[in-house]
Design a protein around this motif. Structure first.
Motif, mmCIF file in Angstrom:
data_model
loop_
_atom_site.group_PDB
_atom_site.id
_atom_site.type_symbol
_atom_site.label_atom_id
_atom_site.label_comp_id
_atom_site.label_asym_id
_atom_site.label_seq_id
_atom_site.Cartn_x
_atom_site.Cartn_y
_atom_site.Cartn_z
ATOM 1 N N ASP A 57 0.835 -1.131 0.144
ATOM 2 C CA ASP A 57 0.030 -0.090 0.039
ATOM 3 C C ASP A 57 0.964 1.191 0.021
ATOM 4 O O ASP A 57 0.787 2.232 -0.575
ATOM 5 N N PHE A 58 1.831 1.424 0.741
ATOM 6 C CA PHE A 58 2.981 2.312 0.962
ATOM 7 C C PHE A 58 3.409 2.821 -0.550
ATOM 8 O O PHE A 58 3.421 3.861 -0.712
ATOM 9 N N ILE A 59 3.750 1.682 -1.323
ATOM 10 C CA ILE A 59 4.496 1.789 -2.592
ATOM 11 C C ILE A 59 3.376 2.211 -3.637
ATOM 12 O O ILE A 59 3.350 3.342 -4.298
ATOM 13 N N LEU A 60 2.328 1.394 -3.509
ATOM 14 C CA LEU A 60 1.046 1.830 -4.463
ATOM 15 C C LEU A 60 0.569 3.165 -4.479
ATOM 16 O O LEU A 60 0.182 3.901 -5.498
ATOM 17 N N ASN A 61 0.475 3.665 -3.371
ATOM 18 C CA ASN A 61 -0.335 4.859 -2.893
ATOM 19 C C ASN A 61 0.642 6.236 -3.394
ATOM 20 O O ASN A 61 0.161 7.186 -3.634
ATOM 21 N N ARG A 62 1.901 5.738 -3.753
ATOM 22 C CA ARG A 62 3.014 6.718 -4.036
ATOM 23 C C ARG A 62 3.396 6.606 -5.501
ATOM 24 O O ARG A 62 4.337 7.185 -5.995
ATOM 25 N N CYS A 63 2.815 5.541 -6.178
ATOM 26 C CA CYS A 63 3.523 5.274 -7.562
ATOM 27 C C CYS A 63 3.374 6.447 -8.560
ATOM 28 O O CYS A 63 2.363 7.215 -8.494
ATOM 29 N N VAL A 64 4.540 6.655 -9.167
ATOM 30 C CA VAL A 64 4.398 7.789 -10.214
ATOM 31 C C VAL A 64 4.694 7.176 -11.458
ATOM 32 O O VAL A 64 4.116 7.739 -12.500
ATOM 33 N N HIS A 69 17.414 -10.249 -12.593
ATOM 34 C CA HIS A 69 16.331 -11.024 -13.457
ATOM 35 C C HIS A 69 16.474 -10.747 -15.048
ATOM 36 O O HIS A 69 15.458 -10.657 -15.759
ATOM 37 N N TRP A 70 17.759 -10.961 -15.504
ATOM 38 C CA TRP A 70 18.066 -10.833 -17.033
ATOM 39 C C TRP A 70 17.207 -11.929 -17.699
ATOM 40 O O TRP A 70 17.374 -12.921 -17.083
ATOM 41 N N ASP A 71 16.752 -11.881 -18.787
ATOM 42 C CA ASP A 71 15.818 -12.985 -19.288
ATOM 43 C C ASP A 71 16.560 -13.021 -20.676
ATOM 44 O O ASP A 71 17.588 -12.385 -20.997
ATOM 45 N N GLU A 72 16.003 -13.914 -21.595
ATOM 46 C CA GLU A 72 16.847 -13.988 -22.855
ATOM 47 C C GLU A 72 16.738 -12.862 -23.882
ATOM 48 O O GLU A 72 17.517 -12.798 -24.613
ATOM 49 N N LEU A 73 15.751 -11.939 -23.531
ATOM 50 C CA LEU A 73 15.590 -10.613 -24.236
ATOM 51 C C LEU A 73 16.657 -9.474 -23.767
ATOM 52 O O LEU A 73 16.643 -8.349 -24.205
ATOM 53 N N ASN A 74 17.107 -9.850 -22.760
ATOM 54 C CA ASN A 74 17.904 -8.664 -21.791
ATOM 55 C C ASN A 74 17.037 -7.697 -21.664
ATOM 56 O O ASN A 74 17.378 -6.467 -21.746
ATOM 57 N N THR A 75 15.898 -7.948 -21.072
ATOM 58 C CA THR A 75 14.749 -6.897 -20.841
ATOM 59 C C THR A 75 14.425 -6.848 -19.228
ATOM 60 O O THR A 75 14.466 -7.841 -18.572
ATOM 61 N N PRO A 76 15.048 -5.972 -18.492
ATOM 62 C CA PRO A 76 14.799 -5.876 -17.066
ATOM 63 C C PRO A 76 13.317 -5.933 -16.752
ATOM 64 O O PRO A 76 12.124 -5.553 -17.458
ATOM 65 N N PRO A 77 12.878 -6.471 -15.586
ATOM 66 C CA PRO A 77 11.548 -6.468 -15.173
ATOM 67 C C PRO A 77 10.971 -5.031 -15.040
ATOM 68 O O PRO A 77 11.463 -3.803 -15.010
ATOM 69 N N LYS A 78 9.540 -4.940 -14.774
ATOM 70 C CA LYS A 78 8.962 -3.800 -14.608
ATOM 71 C C LYS A 78 9.329 -3.228 -13.056
ATOM 72 O O LYS A 78 9.355 -4.157 -12.132
ATOM 73 N N ILE A 79 9.206 -2.007 -13.165
ATOM 74 C CA ILE A 79 9.991 -1.566 -11.899
ATOM 75 C C ILE A 79 8.987 -0.423 -11.453
ATOM 76 O O ILE A 79 8.417 0.593 -12.400
ATOM 77 N N ILE A 80 8.564 -0.400 -10.221
ATOM 78 C CA ILE A 80 7.689 0.603 -9.585
ATOM 79 C C ILE A 80 8.377 1.737 -9.218
ATOM 80 O O ILE A 80 9.268 1.515 -8.023
ATOM 81 N N TRP A 81 8.551 2.899 -9.635
ATOM 82 C CA TRP A 81 8.895 4.104 -8.947
ATOM 83 C C TRP A 81 7.884 4.907 -8.359
ATOM 84 O O TRP A 81 6.751 5.266 -8.837
ATOM 85 N N PHE A 82 8.252 5.247 -7.045
ATOM 86 C CA PHE A 82 7.371 5.866 -6.476
ATOM 87 C C PHE A 82 8.048 7.083 -5.667
ATOM 88 O O PHE A 82 8.999 7.232 -5.466
ATOM 89 N N SER A 83 7.128 8.059 -5.472
ATOM 90 C CA SER A 83 7.635 9.508 -5.013
ATOM 91 C C SER A 83 7.476 9.371 -3.372
ATOM 92 O O SER A 83 6.481 9.220 -2.807
ATOM 93 N N VAL A 84 8.709 9.989 -2.695
ATOM 94 C CA VAL A 84 8.544 10.232 -1.247
ATOM 95 C C VAL A 84 9.371 11.638 -1.072
ATOM 96 O O VAL A 84 10.203 11.955 -1.580
ATOM 97 N N THR A 85 8.737 12.309 -0.470
ATOM 98 C CA THR A 85 9.200 13.681 -0.149
ATOM 99 C C THR A 85 9.554 14.110 1.487
ATOM 100 O O THR A 85 10.320 14.831 1.687
#
Length: 119
Positions: free
Chosen positions: A5-12, A28-44
Motif C-alpha cells: 500500500d505504501f508503494i502503490l499509494n505513491r506510484c508515479v 532477473h535478466w531474461d533471454e531478451l535482456n529486458t529488465p523487469p517492470k520497476i515501480i518508481w514511487f515518490s517520497v518527499t
C-alpha cells in the motif's frame, strides 16, 4: 499500512528503464535482456524517505523536477554496501550518476534534512 500500500499509494511511474550505470546490476535478466517492470514511487517527507529505505536498503532514487518526464531525470542516487575490514561489518555508500548536480543541488538538501557525514 502494508508495504504494498505504501508503494502503490505513491506510484508515479512503472517502466523497465534501468538507470544504474552498470548493466550487470540489472536483476532477473531474461533471454531478451529486458529488465523487469520497476515501480518508481515518490517520497518527499523525511519519514517516508526513511520508510522507503527500510523497504529496500539497496534503493535507487531518480531525481526528477516536478512535472518532468521520467526520461528527464537529472540524477540517480543509489546505495551500495561493501565489506569493511572488520568482522562481517559493512560500509555503506551513497552513489550518484551526475556529480555536479549531486554536489550543487541534491547534497545541500540531504544535509539540510538528514544527519549525514561526508568523507
Amino acid at each position: 499500512m502494508t508495504t504494498q500500500d505504501f508503494i502503490l499509494n505513491r506510484c508515479v511511474f512503472v517502466n523497465s528503464e534501468w538507470v544504474l550505470p552498470w548493466a550487470e546490476t540489472i536483476p532477473h535478466w531474461d533471454e531478451l535482456n529486458t529488465p523487469p517492470k520497476i515501480i518508481w514511487f515518490s517520497v518527499t517527507k523525511k519519514e517516508d524517505i526513511l520508510q522507503a529505505i527500510k523497504i529496500d536498503h539497496l534503493f535507487r532514487c531518480v531525481v526528477i523536477e516536478q512535472g518532468k518526464d521520467f526520461q528527464q531525470h537529472s540524477n540517480v542516487l543509489f546505495h551500495e554496501e561493501y565489506y569493511s575490514t572488520g568482522d562481517e561489518d559493512y560500509d555503506y555508500y551513497l552513489g550518484f550518476t551526475n556529480k555536479h548536480d549531486f554536489l550543487n543541488k541534491t547534497l545541500p538538501k540531504i544535509k539540510e534534512n538528514f544527519n549525514v557525514s561526508i568523507s
